[in-house]
Write a protein that holds these residues in place. Structure first.
Motif, mmCIF file in Angstrom:
data_model
loop_
_atom_site.group_PDB
_atom_site.id
_atom_site.type_symbol
_atom_site.label_atom_id
_atom_site.label_comp_id
_atom_site.label_asym_id
_atom_site.label_seq_id
_atom_site.Cartn_x
_atom_site.Cartn_y
_atom_site.Cartn_z
ATOM 1 N N PRO A 112 41.752 25.248 126.178
ATOM 2 C CA PRO A 112 40.896 24.155 126.640
ATOM 3 C C PRO A 112 41.557 22.777 126.501
ATOM 4 O O PRO A 112 41.063 21.805 127.059
ATOM 5 N N PHE A 113 42.661 22.704 125.765
ATOM 6 C CA PHE A 113 43.407 21.464 125.571
ATOM 7 C C PHE A 113 44.888 21.763 125.747
ATOM 8 O O PHE A 113 45.306 22.909 125.617
ATOM 9 N N PRO A 114 45.695 20.742 126.002
ATOM 10 C CA PRO A 114 47.150 20.974 126.020
ATOM 11 C C PRO A 114 47.582 21.573 124.677
ATOM 12 O O PRO A 114 46.868 21.453 123.679
ATOM 13 N N PRO A 115 48.751 22.211 124.612
ATOM 14 C CA PRO A 115 49.190 22.836 123.362
ATOM 15 C C PRO A 115 49.066 21.903 122.163
ATOM 16 O O PRO A 115 49.515 20.764 122.199
ATOM 17 N N THR A 116 48.410 22.415 121.128
ATOM 18 C CA THR A 116 48.180 21.620 119.915
ATOM 19 C C THR A 116 49.225 21.889 118.843
ATOM 20 O O THR A 116 49.367 21.102 117.918
ATOM 21 N N GLY A 117 49.912 23.021 118.933
ATOM 22 C CA GLY A 117 50.860 23.405 117.895
ATOM 23 C C GLY A 117 50.176 23.867 116.621
ATOM 24 O O GLY A 117 50.835 24.134 115.619
ATOM 25 N N LYS A 118 48.856 23.989 116.654
ATOM 26 C CA LYS A 118 48.107 24.405 115.462
ATOM 27 C C LYS A 118 48.016 25.925 115.382
ATOM 28 O O LYS A 118 48.026 26.625 116.385
ATOM 29 N N LYS A 119 47.897 26.399 114.150
ATOM 30 C CA LYS A 119 47.860 27.833 113.868
ATOM 31 C C LYS A 119 46.429 28.310 113.617
ATOM 32 O O LYS A 119 45.583 27.544 113.183
ATOM 33 N N VAL A 120 46.217 29.593 113.888
ATOM 34 C CA VAL A 120 44.942 30.236 113.605
ATOM 35 C C VAL A 120 45.205 31.480 112.758
ATOM 36 O O VAL A 120 46.227 32.150 112.938
ATOM 37 N N ALA A 121 44.319 31.734 111.826
ATOM 38 C CA ALA A 121 44.274 32.977 111.062
ATOM 39 C C ALA A 121 42.804 33.392 111.064
ATOM 40 O O ALA A 121 42.007 32.865 110.297
ATOM 41 N N ALA A 122 42.453 34.282 111.976
ATOM 42 C CA ALA A 122 41.050 34.631 112.220
ATOM 43 C C ALA A 122 40.734 36.037 111.732
ATOM 44 O O ALA A 122 41.282 37.020 112.231
ATOM 45 N N LYS A 153 35.738 58.995 124.017
ATOM 46 C CA LYS A 153 35.952 57.682 124.638
ATOM 47 C C LYS A 153 35.028 56.640 124.000
ATOM 48 O O LYS A 153 33.891 56.944 123.629
ATOM 49 N N ILE A 154 35.520 55.417 123.914
ATOM 50 C CA ILE A 154 34.703 54.321 123.384
ATOM 51 C C ILE A 154 33.637 53.973 124.425
ATOM 52 O O ILE A 154 33.951 53.741 125.588
ATOM 53 N N LYS A 155 32.373 53.973 123.991
ATOM 54 C CA LYS A 155 31.277 53.623 124.908
ATOM 55 C C LYS A 155 30.748 52.213 124.657
ATOM 56 O O LYS A 155 30.170 51.604 125.541
ATOM 57 N N HIS A 156 30.959 51.689 123.436
ATOM 58 C CA HIS A 156 30.519 50.329 123.109
ATOM 59 C C HIS A 156 31.377 49.803 121.962
ATOM 60 O O HIS A 156 31.727 50.542 121.049
ATOM 61 N N MET A 157 31.678 48.508 122.033
ATOM 62 C CA MET A 157 32.385 47.863 120.931
ATOM 63 C C MET A 157 31.702 46.553 120.602
ATOM 64 O O MET A 157 31.343 45.783 121.504
ATOM 65 N N THR A 158 31.539 46.317 119.321
ATOM 66 C CA THR A 158 31.021 45.050 118.805
ATOM 67 C C THR A 158 32.157 44.355 118.066
ATOM 68 O O THR A 158 32.876 44.995 117.292
ATOM 69 N N LYS A 159 32.306 43.050 118.313
ATOM 70 C CA LYS A 159 33.291 42.255 117.577
ATOM 71 C C LYS A 159 32.532 41.304 116.669
ATOM 72 O O LYS A 159 31.649 40.565 117.122
ATOM 73 N N ILE A 160 32.883 41.312 115.400
ATOM 74 C CA ILE A 160 32.313 40.395 114.418
ATOM 75 C C ILE A 160 33.415 39.388 114.101
ATOM 76 O O ILE A 160 34.499 39.761 113.641
ATOM 77 N N TRP A 161 33.127 38.103 114.376
ATOM 78 C CA TRP A 161 34.162 37.067 114.301
ATOM 79 C C TRP A 161 33.496 35.709 114.201
ATOM 80 O O TRP A 161 32.506 35.440 114.882
ATOM 81 N N ASN A 162 34.022 34.825 113.376
ATOM 82 C CA ASN A 162 33.539 33.452 113.296
ATOM 83 C C ASN A 162 34.388 32.598 114.236
ATOM 84 O O ASN A 162 35.415 32.042 113.838
ATOM 85 N N ASP A 163 33.963 32.535 115.493
ATOM 86 C CA ASP A 163 34.752 31.813 116.492
ATOM 87 C C ASP A 163 34.836 30.322 116.195
ATOM 88 O O ASP A 163 35.845 29.687 116.484
ATOM 89 N N TYR A 164 33.818 29.757 115.585
ATOM 90 C CA TYR A 164 33.808 28.325 115.293
ATOM 91 C C TYR A 164 34.981 27.934 114.385
ATOM 92 O O TYR A 164 35.680 26.954 114.657
ATOM 93 N N ILE A 165 35.203 28.711 113.341
ATOM 94 C CA ILE A 165 36.311 28.430 112.416
ATOM 95 C C ILE A 165 37.654 28.550 113.154
ATOM 96 O O ILE A 165 38.539 27.713 112.998
ATOM 97 N N SER A 166 37.789 29.589 113.964
ATOM 98 C CA SER A 166 39.051 29.778 114.713
ATOM 99 C C SER A 166 39.305 28.618 115.661
ATOM 100 O O SER A 166 40.438 28.123 115.759
ATOM 101 N N LEU A 167 38.278 28.180 116.368
ATOM 102 C CA LEU A 167 38.433 27.058 117.301
ATOM 103 C C LEU A 167 38.801 25.778 116.559
ATOM 104 O O LEU A 167 39.615 24.988 117.041
ATOM 105 N N GLN A 168 38.219 25.563 115.390
ATOM 106 C CA GLN A 168 38.581 24.413 114.557
ATOM 107 C C GLN A 168 40.052 24.470 114.163
ATOM 108 O O GLN A 168 40.762 23.471 114.225
ATOM 109 N N GLN A 169 40.502 25.638 113.717
ATOM 110 C CA GLN A 169 41.889 25.787 113.292
ATOM 111 C C GLN A 169 42.852 25.440 114.430
ATOM 112 O O GLN A 169 43.909 24.841 114.194
ATOM 113 N N LEU A 170 42.496 25.799 115.651
ATOM 114 C CA LEU A 170 43.355 25.553 116.805
ATOM 115 C C LEU A 170 43.213 24.120 117.362
ATOM 116 O O LEU A 170 43.972 23.714 118.219
#
Length: 138
Positions: A96-106, A118-135
């Motif tokens: 969403p922004f030009p390269p920031t050079g910032k790192k993420v550890a999510a 076969k996989i019929k459903h997958m749920t991802k549990i993740w704090n996207d807000y923290i990852s977006l802040q890190q980046l």
């Protein structure tokens, strides 16, 4: 269940290295669904769309990689869970922004539900807000 955990590991590796639906689909039902209680993934409802989203993530974060912490199967629910940390640096275009050079550890968890082999459903549990802040994308 040993077959399912093996398929789940192959799916996880393909998804987390940005191979997209072309490679991930062999381990999934064609209409496999996806869910995640995150703003970043709110519009994604199919596992196909999520695999393509992960593939696209490697444009702004070309050095993306995962560190696997836990992988286990639960035969009683015909499911597999994986816990990992995604690492990377935004050095490429496409975020969403030009390269920031910032790192993420999510930290994140995948819960994969199987129907037969076969996989019929997958749920991802993740704090996207923290990852977006890190980046620097918040």
């Amino acid at each position: 269940m040993s077959t399912n955990i093996n398929y789940a590991k192959h799916f996880f590796e393909a998804c987390e290295t940005g191979k997209g639906w072309e490679k991930c689909s062999e381990f999934c039902h064609p209409t496999a669904t996806f869910s995640s209680q995150t703003a970043a993934l709110a519009e994604i409802k199919s596992l196909e769309a999520y695999c393509e989203w992960m593939k696209d993530l490697f444009t702004p974060i070309p050095d993306g990689r995962y560190e696997l912490k836990f992988f286990a199967a639960d035969e009683s629910t015909n499911s597999v869970a994986a816990f990992a940390v995604f690492h990377g640096t935004q050095t490429g275009p496409g975020g969403p922004f030009p390269p920031t050079g910032k790192k993420v550890a999510a930290d994140y968890v995948y819960h994969m539900e199987f129907e037969k082999d076969k996989i019929k459903h997958m749920t991802k549990i993740w704090n996207d807000y923290i990852s977006l802040q890190q980046l620097g994308w918040d």
